[in-house]
Motif scaffolding. Structure first.
Motif, short mmCIF file in Angstrom:
data_model
loop_
_atom_site.label_atom_id
_atom_site.label_comp_id
_atom_site.label_asym_id
_atom_site.label_seq_id
_atom_site.Cartn_x
_atom_site.Cartn_y
_atom_site.Cartn_z
N ALA A 15 -28.99 -135.93 1.42
CA ALA A 15 -28.60 -135.57 2.66
C ALA A 15 -27.48 -137.09 2.98
CB ALA A 15 -29.72 -135.64 3.86
N GLY A 16 -26.43 -136.72 3.47
CA GLY A 16 -25.13 -137.66 3.57
C GLY A 16 -24.64 -138.00 2.44
N ALA A 17 -24.19 -137.02 1.64
CA ALA A 17 -23.71 -137.28 0.33
C ALA A 17 -22.18 -137.38 0.13
CB ALA A 17 -24.28 -136.28 -0.34
N SER A 18 -21.43 -137.26 1.26
CA SER A 18 -20.12 -137.15 1.07
C SER A 18 -19.00 -138.30 0.57
CB SER A 18 -19.50 -136.79 2.42
OG SER A 18 -19.61 -137.79 3.51
N GLU A 19 -19.79 -139.37 0.74
CA GLU A 19 -19.16 -140.77 0.30
C GLU A 19 -19.99 -141.78 0.26
OE1 GLU A 19 -15.82 -141.43 2.79
OE2 GLU A 19 -16.96 -142.18 4.67
N GLY A 20 -19.41 -143.02 -0.13
CA GLY A 20 -20.20 -144.28 -0.13
C GLY A 20 -21.62 -144.09 -0.94
N LEU A 21 -22.91 -144.53 -0.30
CA LEU A 21 -23.98 -144.78 -0.92
C LEU A 21 -24.36 -143.21 -1.21
CD1 LEU A 21 -26.41 -146.36 -1.90
CD2 LEU A 21 -27.36 -146.13 0.54
N GLY A 22 -24.37 -142.20 -0.41
CA GLY A 22 -24.68 -140.93 -0.79
C GLY A 22 -24.06 -140.51 -1.97
N ALA A 23 -22.73 -140.49 -2.00
CA ALA A 23 -22.05 -140.13 -3.19
C ALA A 23 -22.54 -140.79 -4.55
CB ALA A 23 -20.57 -140.36 -3.25
N ALA A 24 -22.82 -142.28 -4.50
CA ALA A 24 -23.50 -142.95 -5.51
C ALA A 24 -24.84 -142.26 -5.84
CB ALA A 24 -23.56 -144.52 -5.19
N PHE A 25 -25.60 -141.97 -4.97
CA PHE A 25 -26.92 -141.31 -5.09
C PHE A 25 -26.85 -140.17 -6.14
CE2 PHE A 25 -29.40 -143.78 -1.86
CZ PHE A 25 -30.49 -144.38 -2.72
N ALA A 26 -25.68 -139.39 -5.47
CA ALA A 26 -25.58 -138.03 -6.11
C ALA A 26 -24.99 -138.33 -7.60
CB ALA A 26 -24.25 -137.31 -5.36
N GLU A 27 -24.27 -139.23 -7.91
CA GLU A 27 -23.95 -139.50 -9.37
C GLU A 27 -25.14 -139.90 -10.26
OE1 GLU A 27 -20.45 -141.06 -12.09
OE2 GLU A 27 -20.09 -141.36 -9.79
N ALA A 28 -25.80 -140.87 -9.40
CA ALA A 28 -27.05 -141.39 -10.34
C ALA A 28 -27.87 -140.41 -10.79
CB ALA A 28 -27.66 -142.62 -9.47
N LEU A 29 -27.92 -139.53 -9.76
CA LEU A 29 -29.07 -138.31 -9.90
C LEU A 29 -28.48 -137.34 -11.11
CD1 LEU A 29 -30.19 -137.70 -6.23
CD2 LEU A 29 -31.74 -138.49 -8.20
N ALA A 30 -27.27 -137.06 -11.16
CA ALA A 30 -26.48 -136.22 -11.83
C ALA A 30 -26.57 -136.62 -13.15
CB ALA A 30 -25.08 -135.80 -11.42
N SER A 31 -26.50 -138.05 -13.32
CA SER A 31 -26.51 -138.84 -14.58
C SER A 31 -27.93 -138.61 -15.30
CB SER A 31 -26.10 -140.35 -14.45
OG SER A 31 -27.08 -140.75 -13.98
N LEU A 38 -25.94 -130.82 -2.03
CA LEU A 38 -25.63 -131.86 -1.36
C LEU A 38 -24.89 -131.41 0.07
CD1 LEU A 38 -22.89 -133.18 -3.90
CD2 LEU A 38 -25.21 -133.96 -3.64
N ILE A 39 -25.48 -132.27 0.91
CA ILE A 39 -25.23 -131.83 2.35
C ILE A 39 -24.61 -133.07 3.21
CG2 ILE A 39 -26.78 -130.01 2.61
CD1 ILE A 39 -28.59 -131.73 3.93
N ALA A 40 -23.81 -132.72 4.17
CA ALA A 40 -23.05 -133.91 5.07
C ALA A 40 -22.16 -132.89 5.87
CB ALA A 40 -22.54 -134.86 4.39
N ARG A 41 -21.52 -133.59 6.72
CA ARG A 41 -20.60 -132.92 7.65
C ARG A 41 -19.01 -132.47 7.02
NH1 ARG A 41 -20.26 -136.01 13.09
NH2 ARG A 41 -20.00 -137.59 11.75
N THR A 42 -18.81 -133.25 6.12
CA THR A 42 -17.46 -133.16 5.47
C THR A 42 -17.33 -132.17 4.41
OG1 THR A 42 -16.97 -135.33 6.31
CG2 THR A 42 -15.22 -134.42 4.98
N GLN A 43 -16.98 -131.02 4.49
CA GLN A 43 -17.05 -130.02 3.47
C GLN A 43 -15.97 -130.49 2.06
OE1 GLN A 43 -19.16 -127.43 3.16
NE2 GLN A 43 -18.53 -127.05 1.34
N ASP A 44 -14.95 -130.77 2.46
CA ASP A 44 -14.16 -131.01 1.51
C ASP A 44 -14.36 -132.18 0.56
OD1 ASP A 44 -13.63 -132.53 3.47
OD2 ASP A 44 -11.42 -132.84 3.22
N LYS A 45 -14.72 -133.23 1.37
CA LYS A 45 -15.23 -134.28 0.43
C LYS A 45 -16.49 -133.87 -0.67
CE LYS A 45 -13.59 -138.04 3.40
NZ LYS A 45 -14.21 -139.54 4.14
N LEU A 46 -17.49 -133.31 0.04
CA LEU A 46 -18.62 -132.54 -0.74
C LEU A 46 -18.21 -131.71 -1.91
CD1 LEU A 46 -20.92 -131.59 2.26
CD2 LEU A 46 -21.32 -133.36 0.79
N GLU A 47 -17.56 -130.84 -1.59
CA GLU A 47 -16.79 -129.97 -2.72
C GLU A 47 -16.15 -130.77 -3.82
OE1 GLU A 47 -14.44 -126.90 -0.62
OE2 GLU A 47 -16.24 -125.96 0.00
#
Length: 260
Positions: A15-31, A38-47
């Motif tokens: 939650a809160g994955a569009s950029e910054g720390l949320g995106a870093a968590f997403a990559e660390a988990l994917a690895s 991934l959920i947040a308000r900004t659809q294009d960044k999430l996609e």
């Protein structure tokens, strides 16, 4: 990595994955081989992030635009998906900067909704299924700002104190069900939001988002709280064990007065 995926997979919700720390968590988990919601308000960044991680790590990814101030919408979203969510990383936060006397009721309410209500009720919702399966993990992002009064971000800091204390209690309650709970009490993180708010030089102990995400995930299952970074650990020790409380608050005042 295989053990991590087995224990906390196959899907993780960030939650809160569009950029910054949320995106870093997403990559660390994917690895680590986990599939991502991934959920947040900004659809294009999430996609964009979801597609990048799917291509890079060969994991399944989905991205959804949601307002995390609206728990009813989040609950409806969760109920419509049948994926087994074995790990929750709640990184979303609303942190308006300003003195309490100038803070509107609407902003205060949004702090409570995003930083307290939704992580609390989402933890309840997802842990119910984790208990049935007797495995899972929950990471709640807190902050060093939440370990003492923090002028100019007083309500945000108080909301982060809530998450830290909640995680500590649940760490003890839920471990008998095979569920690991962790509060990550981070200091300053070099993210787009922090850089926009910081008019002066970076605070001592400022870490990259990648460092915070990796330190946090590597600590899951090892205790109720992690403070990423040696400088931040030392700062926490002095601020909460050595200095009088009023000194700690005054130090925070000096560190936050230039935020805008």
């Amino acid at each position: 990595m295989t053990d991590f995926k087995t224990k906390y997979g196959p899907w993780t919700l960030v939650a809160g994955a569009s950029e910054g720390l949320g995106a870093a968590f997403a990559e660390a988990l994917a690895s680590r081989g986990l599939n991502l919601i991934l959920i947040a308000r900004t659809q294009d960044k999430l996609e964009t992030l979801a597609q990048h991680l799917s291509n890079l790590y060969a994991v399944e990814t989905t991205a959804y635009s949601l307002d995390l101030a609206d728990f009813k919408a989040v609950k409806t979203f969760i109920s419509q998906h049948k994926e087994t969510i074995g790990l929750l990383v709640y990184n979303a936060a609303y942190s308006p900067i300003g003195y309490f006397e100038t803070m509107t009721e609407e902003r205060l309410e949004q702090i409570v909704d995003v930083n307290i209500k939704t992580p609390l009720l989402l933890t309840k919702l997802l842990s119910t299924e984790m208990i049935k399966k007797r495995q899972g993990g929950i990471v709640l992002m807190s902050s060093l700002a939440g370990t003492q009064g923090s002028p100019k971000i007083a309500t945000y800091a108080a909301s982060k104190a809530f998450n830290a204390i909640l995680a500590e209690g649940l760490w003890n309650e839920l471990r008998k069900h095979g569920i690991d709970v962790l509060a990550s009490c981070a200091g300053a993180i070099s993210t787009p939001g922090y850089k926009n708010a910081q008019s002066a030089k970076e605070a001592p102990g400022t870490l990259s988002a990648k460092k915070v995400a990796e330190s946090t995930l590597n600590s899951l299952g090892k205790g109720p709280t992690i403070i990423p970074g040696l400088t931040n650990k030392l700062a926490h020790f002095f601020m909460n064990r050595i200095f009088p409380r009023k000194w700690a608050i005054s130090i925070m005042d000096k560190n936050t007065k230039d935020l805008s």
